[in-house]
Scaffold this motif. Sequence first.
Motif, PDB file in Angstrom:
ATOM      1  N   THR A 106     -13.344  -3.314   0.820  1.00 21.01           N
ATOM      2  CA  THR A 106     -12.914  -2.410   1.891  1.00 21.01           C
ATOM      3  C   THR A 106     -11.729  -2.966   2.667  1.00 21.01           C
ATOM      4  O   THR A 106     -11.145  -2.262   3.491  1.00 21.01           O
ATOM      5  CB  THR A 106     -14.077  -2.113   2.859  1.00 21.01           C
ATOM      6  OG1 THR A 106     -14.685  -3.356   3.240  1.00 21.01           O
ATOM      7  CG2 THR A 106     -15.114  -1.241   2.192  1.00 21.01           C
ATOM      8  N   VAL A 107     -11.377  -4.227   2.422  1.00 20.02           N
ATOM      9  CA  VAL A 107     -10.124  -4.774   2.958  1.00 20.02           C
ATOM     10  C   VAL A 107      -8.967  -3.837   2.600  1.00 20.02           C
ATOM     11  O   VAL A 107      -8.118  -3.512   3.436  1.00 20.02           O
ATOM     12  CB  VAL A 107      -9.865  -6.185   2.377  1.00 20.02           C
ATOM     13  CG1 VAL A 107      -8.448  -6.653   2.666  1.00 20.02           C
ATOM     14  CG2 VAL A 107     -10.874  -7.183   2.945  1.00 20.02           C
ATOM     15  N   GLU A 108      -8.941  -3.408   1.348  1.00 19.56           N
ATOM     16  CA  GLU A 108      -7.878  -2.504   0.870  1.00 19.56           C
ATOM     17  C   GLU A 108      -7.948  -1.152   1.567  1.00 19.56           C
ATOM     18  O   GLU A 108      -6.930  -0.639   2.052  1.00 19.56           O
ATOM     19  CB  GLU A 108      -8.006  -2.323  -0.638  1.00 19.56           C
ATOM     20  CG  GLU A 108      -7.021  -1.338  -1.232  1.00 19.56           C
ATOM     21  CD  GLU A 108      -7.272  -1.086  -2.712  1.00 19.56           C
ATOM     22  OE1 GLU A 108      -7.236   0.087  -3.116  1.00 19.56           O
ATOM     23  OE2 GLU A 108      -7.513  -2.057  -3.454  1.00 19.56           O
ATOM     24  N   ASN A 109      -9.148  -0.574   1.640  1.00 20.06           N
ATOM     25  CA  ASN A 109      -9.309   0.737   2.280  1.00 20.06           C
ATOM     26  C   ASN A 109      -8.811   0.712   3.713  1.00 20.06           C
ATOM     27  O   ASN A 109      -8.122   1.629   4.170  1.00 20.06           O
ATOM     28  CB  ASN A 109     -10.787   1.156   2.279  1.00 20.06           C
ATOM     29  CG  ASN A 109     -11.424   1.084   0.912  1.00 20.06           C
ATOM     30  OD1 ASN A 109     -11.309   0.083   0.227  1.00 20.06           O
ATOM     31  ND2 ASN A 109     -12.136   2.114   0.523  1.00 20.06           N
ATOM     32  N   SER A 110      -9.179  -0.353   4.435  1.00 17.59           N
ATOM     33  CA  SER A 110      -8.786  -0.467   5.831  1.00 17.59           C
ATOM     34  C   SER A 110      -7.276  -0.582   5.976  1.00 17.59           C
ATOM     35  O   SER A 110      -6.661   0.072   6.827  1.00 17.59           O
ATOM     36  CB  SER A 110      -9.470  -1.688   6.460  1.00 17.59           C
ATOM     37  OG  SER A 110      -9.030  -1.880   7.781  1.00 17.59           O
ATOM     38  N   ALA A 111      -6.659  -1.419   5.148  1.00 17.57           N
ATOM     39  CA  ALA A 111      -5.212  -1.623   5.240  1.00 17.57           C
ATOM     40  C   ALA A 111      -4.433  -0.360   4.884  1.00 17.57           C
ATOM     41  O   ALA A 111      -3.394  -0.079   5.485  1.00 17.57           O
ATOM     42  CB  ALA A 111      -4.787  -2.772   4.334  1.00 17.57           C
ATOM     43  N   ILE A 112      -4.940   0.390   3.917  1.00 13.76           N
ATOM     44  CA  ILE A 112      -4.277   1.652   3.562  1.00 13.76           C
ATOM     45  C   ILE A 112      -4.280   2.599   4.762  1.00 13.76           C
ATOM     46  O   ILE A 112      -3.265   3.230   5.091  1.00 13.76           O
ATOM     47  CB  ILE A 112      -4.964   2.305   2.351  1.00 13.76           C
ATOM     48  CG1 ILE A 112      -4.639   1.513   1.082  1.00 13.76           C
ATOM     49  CG2 ILE A 112      -4.529   3.765   2.184  1.00 13.76           C
ATOM     50  CD1 ILE A 112      -5.408   1.957  -0.149  1.00 13.76           C
ATOM     51  N   LEU A 113      -5.431   2.679   5.444  1.00 14.81           N
ATOM     52  CA  LEU A 113      -5.514   3.531   6.626  1.00 14.81           C
ATOM     53  C   LEU A 113      -4.556   3.050   7.712  1.00 14.81           C
ATOM     54  O   LEU A 113      -3.831   3.860   8.317  1.00 14.81           O
ATOM     55  CB  LEU A 113      -6.950   3.553   7.151  1.00 14.81           C
ATOM     56  CG  LEU A 113      -7.179   4.294   8.475  1.00 14.81           C
ATOM     57  CD1 LEU A 113      -6.708   5.741   8.390  1.00 14.81           C
ATOM     58  CD2 LEU A 113      -8.650   4.216   8.875  1.00 14.81           C
ATOM     59  N   LEU A 114      -4.526   1.757   7.974  1.00 19.64           N
ATOM     60  CA  LEU A 114      -3.639   1.226   9.013  1.00 19.64           C
ATOM     61  C   LEU A 114      -2.177   1.491   8.685  1.00 19.64           C
ATOM     62  O   LEU A 114      -1.383   1.841   9.565  1.00 19.64           O
ATOM     63  CB  LEU A 114      -3.876  -0.276   9.188  1.00 19.64           C
ATOM     64  CG  LEU A 114      -5.241  -0.681   9.752  1.00 19.64           C
ATOM     65  CD1 LEU A 114      -5.360  -2.196   9.812  1.00 19.64           C
ATOM     66  CD2 LEU A 114      -5.478  -0.073  11.130  1.00 19.64           C
ATOM     67  N   LYS A 115      -1.807   1.339   7.411  1.00 19.56           N
ATOM     68  CA  LYS A 115      -0.418   1.600   7.022  1.00 19.56           C
ATOM     69  C   LYS A 115      -0.072   3.076   7.211  1.00 19.56           C
ATOM     70  O   LYS A 115       1.051   3.416   7.626  1.00 19.56           O
ATOM     71  CB  LYS A 115      -0.172   1.185   5.573  1.00 19.56           C
ATOM     72  CG  LYS A 115       1.309   1.204   5.197  1.00 19.56           C
ATOM     73  CD  LYS A 115       1.562   0.561   3.855  1.00 19.56           C
ATOM     74  CE  LYS A 115       3.048   0.371   3.602  1.00 19.56           C
ATOM     75  NZ  LYS A 115       3.880   1.539   3.905  1.00 19.56           N
ATOM     76  N   GLN A 116      -1.021   3.947   6.925  1.00 17.92           N
ATOM     77  CA  GLN A 116      -0.779   5.371   7.149  1.00 17.92           C
ATOM     78  C   GLN A 116      -0.527   5.660   8.624  1.00 17.92           C
ATOM     79  O   GLN A 116       0.348   6.464   8.969  1.00 17.92           O
ATOM     80  CB  GLN A 116      -1.981   6.179   6.652  1.00 17.92           C
ATOM     81  CG  GLN A 116      -2.113   6.230   5.140  1.00 17.92           C
ATOM     82  CD  GLN A 116      -3.420   6.856   4.683  1.00 17.92           C
ATOM     83  OE1 GLN A 116      -4.353   7.048   5.479  1.00 17.92           O
ATOM     84  NE2 GLN A 116      -3.506   7.189   3.401  1.00 17.92           N
ATOM     85  N   LEU A 117      -1.261   4.997   9.489  1.00 12.50           N
ATOM     86  CA  LEU A 117      -1.065   5.182  10.931  1.00 12.50           C
ATOM     87  C   LEU A 117       0.297   4.650  11.368  1.00 12.50           C
ATOM     88  O   LEU A 117       1.018   5.301  12.142  1.00 12.50           O
ATOM     89  CB  LEU A 117      -2.165   4.466  11.724  1.00 12.50           C
ATOM     90  CG  LEU A 117      -3.613   4.838  11.420  1.00 12.50           C
ATOM     91  CD1 LEU A 117      -4.555   4.104  12.357  1.00 12.50           C
ATOM     92  CD2 LEU A 117      -3.830   6.343  11.508  1.00 12.50           C
ATOM     93  N   ARG A 216      -7.278  -6.254  -2.484  1.00 11.60           N
ATOM     94  CA  ARG A 216      -8.579  -6.472  -3.106  1.00 11.60           C
ATOM     95  C   ARG A 216      -8.558  -7.710  -3.998  1.00 11.60           C
ATOM     96  O   ARG A 216      -9.586  -8.345  -4.214  1.00 11.60           O
ATOM     97  CB  ARG A 216      -9.004  -5.229  -3.893  1.00 11.60           C
ATOM     98  CG  ARG A 216     -10.491  -5.193  -4.178  1.00 11.60           C
ATOM     99  CD  ARG A 216     -10.930  -3.844  -4.721  1.00 11.60           C
ATOM    100  NE  ARG A 216     -10.850  -2.803  -3.704  1.00 11.60           N
ATOM    101  CZ  ARG A 216     -11.240  -1.547  -3.906  1.00 11.60           C
ATOM    102  NH1 ARG A 216     -11.737  -1.197  -5.075  1.00 11.60           N
ATOM    103  NH2 ARG A 216     -11.142  -0.658  -2.939  1.00 11.60           N
ATOM    104  N   GLY A 217      -7.367  -8.055  -4.488  1.00 13.26           N
ATOM    105  CA  GLY A 217      -7.235  -9.286  -5.262  1.00 13.26           C
ATOM    106  C   GLY A 217      -7.565 -10.515  -4.440  1.00 13.26           C
ATOM    107  O   GLY A 217      -8.208 -11.460  -4.926  1.00 13.26           O
TER     108      GLY A 217
END
Length: 265
Positions: A106-117, A216-217
């Motif tokens: 979920t590190v990836e999921n969270s960062a994707i959301l933050l970048k979208q913001l 995620r890596g």
Amino acid sequence: MSKPMEKPYTELCTHSLTSIHYRNENLTEDILGKRGFTEVVFAQILGRWPDADDIRVLDAALIAIMEHGLTPSAIATRLVYMSSPENLQSGVAAGLLAVGSQFVGTVENSAILLKQLIDSPLGVEAAARAAVRQYREDRKPIPGFGQHMHKPDDPRAAKLLAIGREHPRFEGRYLAAIQILSREVDAAFGKHITINATGAVGTLLGELGVPPVLMRGFSVISRAAGLVAHVAEEQRVPTARFIWDLVDHEVPYRGTGEGHNRSGE
């Protein structure tokens, strides 16, 4: 007339009869005994050498999600290792398959959301408010928030974000975005919802310049070390058979067949 396809190439490693190079550095002369593992991992993946502040942040992020007890990934590792003790890597690989969209990954999921913001033309605050509203309407968990084992706050997240704020050269966009998002989450739910460790790690990796699709890596690198520790403990104090027996007795069978675990219903 179409152009010929460019030949693929690698910048990661090359070798001769007498040398090995990691990118542009001579492995034996420039790296071994002079650079740390985290430094080399960072340089190999991102193509630049980190400074001491970068290393402090990345080390903290990797350590924070390396271990969290008998979680699904650790249980999978122990059970598969029991089944295949001659192949330690099988158990570790089984555990790494659990690094997905629900745990650790979920590190990836969270960062994707933050970048979208951060990239939103609405501005971070309005974009965060809209995102939280949409997640609630869809009845989906908000990446980077909530931790059933830690309340009111995930202690790892608070420490990680504090370490991130101490970095003298971070732009602060991800750090600001996670705090704004946190305020909007609390306002929408009418109570405090903690930023969790993976949310904090995604924030720090974003500040370090790691693309979300690679994050995620880093979770895999971190959790692999923790899973090897679980194999080491499994060798000393076997738990896999106990876990198997527990599930076999506690999950009832429903049907007409005879069995030791038939449901009373």
